[in-house]
Design an enzyme around this catalytic site. Sequence first.
Site, PDB file in Angstrom:
ATOM      1  N   GLU A 134       0.826  -1.214   0.000  1.00  0.00           N
ATOM      2  CA  GLU A 134       0.000   0.000   0.000  1.00  0.00           C
ATOM      3  C   GLU A 134       0.856   1.258   0.000  1.00  0.00           C
ATOM      4  O   GLU A 134       1.975   1.277   0.508  1.00  0.00           O
ATOM      5  CB  GLU A 134      -1.002   0.002   1.152  1.00  0.00           C
ATOM      6  CG  GLU A 134      -0.428  -0.272   2.513  1.00  0.00           C
ATOM      7  CD  GLU A 134      -1.521  -0.335   3.575  1.00  0.00           C
ATOM      8  OE1 GLU A 134      -2.117  -1.402   3.756  1.00  0.00           O
ATOM      9  OE2 GLU A 134      -1.772   0.690   4.234  1.00  0.00           O
ATOM     10  N   CYS A 157       1.539  -2.244  15.252  1.00  0.00           N
ATOM     11  CA  CYS A 157       1.587  -2.040  13.804  1.00  0.00           C
ATOM     12  C   CYS A 157       1.000  -3.237  13.057  1.00  0.00           C
ATOM     13  O   CYS A 157       1.356  -4.388  13.324  1.00  0.00           O
ATOM     14  CB  CYS A 157       3.034  -1.810  13.377  1.00  0.00           C
ATOM     15  SG  CYS A 157       3.207  -1.614  11.594  1.00  0.00           S
ATOM     16  N   GLU A 207      10.595  -2.008   6.845  1.00  0.00           N
ATOM     17  CA  GLU A 207      11.673  -1.276   7.508  1.00  0.00           C
ATOM     18  C   GLU A 207      12.734  -0.944   6.455  1.00  0.00           C
ATOM     19  O   GLU A 207      13.467  -1.836   6.015  1.00  0.00           O
ATOM     20  CB  GLU A 207      12.238  -2.126   8.660  1.00  0.00           C
ATOM     21  CG  GLU A 207      13.532  -1.608   9.264  1.00  0.00           C
ATOM     22  CD  GLU A 207      13.508  -0.135   9.645  1.00  0.00           C
ATOM     23  OE1 GLU A 207      12.556   0.323  10.290  1.00  0.00           O
ATOM     24  OE2 GLU A 207      14.468   0.575   9.266  1.00  0.00           O
ATOM     25  N   CYS A 264      -0.727   2.164   9.109  1.00  0.00           N
ATOM     26  CA  CYS A 264       0.231   1.400   8.328  1.00  0.00           C
ATOM     27  C   CYS A 264      -0.144  -0.090   8.214  1.00  0.00           C
ATOM     28  O   CYS A 264      -0.224  -0.794   9.195  1.00  0.00           O
ATOM     29  CB  CYS A 264       1.537   1.549   9.110  1.00  0.00           C
ATOM     30  SG  CYS A 264       2.969   0.955   8.319  1.00  0.00           S
TER      31      CYS A 264
HETATM   32  N1  SAH Z   1       9.678   0.693   9.773  1.00  0.00           N
HETATM   33  C1  SAH Z   1       9.759   2.112   9.709  1.00  0.00           C
HETATM   34  C2  SAH Z   1       8.812   2.769   8.717  1.00  0.00           C
HETATM   35  C3  SAH Z   1       7.425   2.222   8.597  1.00  0.00           C
HETATM   36  S1  SAH Z   1       6.310   2.490   9.920  1.00  0.00           S
HETATM   37  C4  SAH Z   1       9.586   2.708  11.083  1.00  0.00           C
HETATM   38  O1  SAH Z   1       9.374   1.959  12.038  1.00  0.00           O
HETATM   39  O2  SAH Z   1       9.725   3.913  11.233  1.00  0.00           O
HETATM   40  C5  SAH Z   1       5.931   4.216   9.805  1.00  0.00           C
HETATM   41  C6  SAH Z   1       5.511   4.839  11.116  1.00  0.00           C
HETATM   42  O3  SAH Z   1       4.172   4.469  11.453  1.00  0.00           O
HETATM   43  C7  SAH Z   1       6.383   4.416  12.281  1.00  0.00           C
HETATM   44  O4  SAH Z   1       6.639   5.529  13.102  1.00  0.00           O
HETATM   45  C8  SAH Z   1       5.479   3.437  12.995  1.00  0.00           C
HETATM   46  O5  SAH Z   1       5.878   3.261  14.329  1.00  0.00           O
HETATM   47  C9  SAH Z   1       4.127   4.091  12.802  1.00  0.00           C
HETATM   48  N2  SAH Z   1       2.967   3.236  13.025  1.00  0.00           N
HETATM   49  C10 SAH Z   1       2.778   1.950  12.681  1.00  0.00           C
HETATM   50  N3  SAH Z   1       1.572   1.512  13.070  1.00  0.00           N
HETATM   51  C11 SAH Z   1       0.973   2.546  13.683  1.00  0.00           C
HETATM   52  C12 SAH Z   1      -0.283   2.725  14.300  1.00  0.00           C
HETATM   53  N4  SAH Z   1      -1.163   1.728  14.417  1.00  0.00           N
HETATM   54  N5  SAH Z   1      -0.554   3.944  14.827  1.00  0.00           N
HETATM   55  C13 SAH Z   1       0.339   4.966  14.739  1.00  0.00           C
HETATM   56  N6  SAH Z   1       1.535   4.861  14.152  1.00  0.00           N
HETATM   57  C14 SAH Z   1       1.860   3.662  13.647  1.00  0.00           C
END
Ligand code: SAH
Length: 345
Positions: free
Chosen positions: A92, A119, A160, A333
Amino acid sequence: MTEDLRSLEFHKLEEVILTLGGEKYRAKQIYEWMHKHLADDLDEMRNVPAKLKESLAKDYTIRKVHAEKVLTSGIDGTKKYLFSLFDGNIIESVFMRYEHGNSVCISSQVGCNMGCRFCASTIDGKVRDLSAGEMLAQIYGIMKDTGEKISNVVVMGSGEPLDNYVNLMTFIRMLTDANGLNLSQRNLTVSTCGIVPKIRELAQEQLQMTLAISLHAASDEKRKALMPVANRYSLDELIAACRDYFDKTGRRITFEYAMVKGENDTEEDVAALSSLLKPLNCHVNLIPVNPIPERTYEQSDRTALLAFKNKLEKNHINVTIRREMGRDIDGACGQLRRRYLADYQ
Ligand code: SAH
């Protein structure tokens, strides 16, 4: 299996064309077809000789992304794309309109191995890395669908990015190549959960992009409860690597902090966060956590969120509350992909 033609950097494409007996300038034509005119097929390249295209097609194809579904938010016009890849995998990507221009958020892997507890992308682990061309194709697909220019790219979708380091670096070089989209490094943000040795390696590259760190907690104990990566690297190690990144690049780090009710949003938490970040030149982005059905985490109350922000400001730490874009279209995400896979497979 053929290789992805769109993942070849300009100088590599030149080598391939010369090996096939083509003239050097054909590389520029073909590169521009893919990366400026957003062609998805060799057939579209009208000014390239058929014979050269035939020879290329023996070893290479352009790996397309196909929009299986596009959801448009009724609130803010954010668009969420479910793209299928050449091998049937689904990823996505998101298009967002801001006052300062349009932004695209892309995925860097199919699924993710990092295991962050809140996540949705990581629940079934990583399926595979995306190629540089597949990362670019998400941006190009969105440009073609919207007919609009993109001024910012954020690698903050599923996956990641620093766990797919080599392809990420190729992607960055190609995204900023003058023969292609020619995006400025300053308009690119890469977000990581904090893989310390890779942050140090990235610092050596001396890029002008923004590095975002998903912090989400200010003590090792609390961070371990939310993010398994914290078992590998302590906060001290992470912060030292961030300092090194700033020293080498002069770029201010962004820290993302998802506010989870009762988990990381108390007065004690903000005090710990303030002392952790005080010595750094940084910016904090507070994000109300987006609840997912598989977990019980809840968003912090508005009052807790504002109190947290005020306290950081009092401590002279730059802070913003992230606008929640596309809440009505599965903003979190990996959520949309999971729902799609559950419905269609
Ligand atoms: N792996 C990388 C990039 C992808 S996640 C990272 O961890 O930064 C992108 C962002 O969305 C990250 O800050 C992650 O912690 C956040 N994220 C993932 N699921 C989420 C959710 N349910 N609510 C809020 N932020 C979330």
